[in-house]
Design an enzyme around this catalytic site. Sequence first.
Site, PDB file in Angstrom:
ATOM      1  N   HIS A  38       0.826  -1.215   0.000  1.00  0.00           N
ATOM      2  CA  HIS A  38       0.000   0.000   0.000  1.00  0.00           C
ATOM      3  C   HIS A  38       0.858   1.262   0.000  1.00  0.00           C
ATOM      4  CE1 HIS A  38      -3.329   2.650   1.702  1.00  0.00           C
ATOM      5  NE2 HIS A  38      -3.871   2.099   0.631  1.00  0.00           N
TER       6      HIS A  38
ATOM      7  N   LYS B 152       3.321   4.358  -1.173  1.00  0.00           N
ATOM      8  CA  LYS B 152       3.484   5.234  -2.324  1.00  0.00           C
ATOM      9  C   LYS B 152       4.814   5.949  -2.156  1.00  0.00           C
ATOM     10  CE  LYS B 152      -1.121   4.646  -1.854  1.00  0.00           C
ATOM     11  NZ  LYS B 152      -1.831   4.160  -0.672  1.00  0.00           N
TER      12      LYS B 152
ATOM     13  N   ASP C 203      17.704   9.230  -8.225  1.00  0.00           N
ATOM     14  CA  ASP C 203      19.147   9.468  -8.129  1.00  0.00           C
ATOM     15  C   ASP C 203      19.673   9.543  -6.698  1.00  0.00           C
ATOM     16  OD1 ASP C 203      19.430   9.451 -10.847  1.00  0.00           O
ATOM     17  OD2 ASP C 203      19.539  11.625 -11.074  1.00  0.00           O
TER      18      ASP C 203
ATOM     19  N   HIS D 262      -8.644  11.326   0.782  1.00  0.00           N
ATOM     20  CA  HIS D 262      -7.739  10.178   0.710  1.00  0.00           C
ATOM     21  C   HIS D 262      -6.513  10.379   1.597  1.00  0.00           C
ATOM     22  CE1 HIS D 262      -5.142   7.105  -1.382  1.00  0.00           C
ATOM     23  NE2 HIS D 262      -6.290   6.466  -1.297  1.00  0.00           N
TER      24      HIS D 262
ATOM     25  N   LYS E  80      -3.886  10.663   4.771  1.00  0.00           N
ATOM     26  CA  LYS E  80      -3.526   9.920   5.976  1.00  0.00           C
ATOM     27  C   LYS E  80      -2.478  10.752   6.705  1.00  0.00           C
ATOM     28  CE  LYS E  80      -3.935   6.764   2.372  1.00  0.00           C
ATOM     29  NZ  LYS E  80      -5.368   6.711   2.309  1.00  0.00           N
TER      30      LYS E  80
ATOM     31  N   ASP F 255       0.022  19.082  18.542  1.00  0.00           N
ATOM     32  CA  ASP F 255       0.640  20.211  19.262  1.00  0.00           C
ATOM     33  C   ASP F 255       1.399  21.161  18.336  1.00  0.00           C
ATOM     34  OD1 ASP F 255      -0.457  19.423  21.628  1.00  0.00           O
ATOM     35  OD2 ASP F 255       1.385  18.586  22.466  1.00  0.00           O
TER      36      ASP F 255
END
Length: 386
Positions: free
Chosen positions: A113, A115, A120, A293, A295, A300
Amino acid sequence: MAVEFLSGNRLTLLNSGAEYFPALIKAIDKAQHEVHLESYIFEDDATGRAVAAAMANAARRGVTVRVLVDGFGAPEFARQLQPGLVAAGVQVMVFRPEIARFRLRRHRLRRLHRKLAMVDGEIAFVGGINVVDDSDRPLEVPPRHDYAVRIEGPLLQPIQRTLHRLWELVLWAKLNRRYRLPRIPHKEPKARGEQTAAFLVRDNIRHRRDIEEAYLVAIAAAREEILLANAYFLPGRRFRRALHDAARRGVRVIIVLQGRIEYRLLHYATQALYGKLLGAGIRIFEYRRSFLHAKVAVIDRYWATVGSSNIDPFSLLLAREANVVVRDDAFARELRQSLQAAMRQGASELPVDSWKRLPWHSRLLHRASYHLIRILVGIAGYGGKR
């Protein structure tokens, strides 16, 4: 769990695909040695074809290009985009290919899952954005809301190790023998900024709970505000208890969740938690302007995280995930301001008694959905009071 925070980084927050894909393609176009990309989804749409074209062009000019996609998240990739990439010289593999798509198997929910992208050894991208057009929903005008981070500096080293390690493991499984990537000489990443961050992964071996534990430590230390935005939110008991304890000691706890229905089972299961969360003094906002979508979290106004991991059992207990955790006032402030703007533009707060207002049969449906999710996780090999 010891989190390795590294200083000297330059982090750029990227808001949704409109900012992420131009930055990613620009980096690929400038690549001289190596491009490495992992994605759960790699769609054959305008965005996917633009990224694929950039990687194919890089491979044709002699850059080593590797692409790893998930077999469930990108079921048509091997047929639609892989042949053209391979013809251009791109190395392509599929993580856990879906051979029997409609057969229930024990390990089926253990997906890639993450991404991630690395160019380089000098620039990396970490976040929640798949290679897919943000506006691919035919009934949606606004694009889905998500985040990624462009990274320069010492944090590149653990990201590169992670990318190479999984590639070697997948290739080892495919060839049935050990394999080590030839090392492309890169300069050791130098300090590029003044920001401190850590790179965390979740896997099924040594890092099963690293991302969840980082959340729990930060929540336990919170004194003013916890702001969470999550596409799929179904925390276990420890996580819920941590949020309740924070609210009880006077911390403002705000959760921004998906208001539109994308996956009904998860949507209804999440709503089964609303009553106790609201009763504990936790504020819940549902984002309805488009599909949420993201996450991400800000705690604080100093601690922040951006990544691929939802706060649900599939991300925290089953899938391979990757998050960046940042300790920096400026970065946390920028992410918090972005979330607040999104809330103003497209979210509404739920009233405290919203759960009680639902008819009994709706509450029963939500609770049944919640327990069904727990059963599915148990079938996958995990359970317990989490």
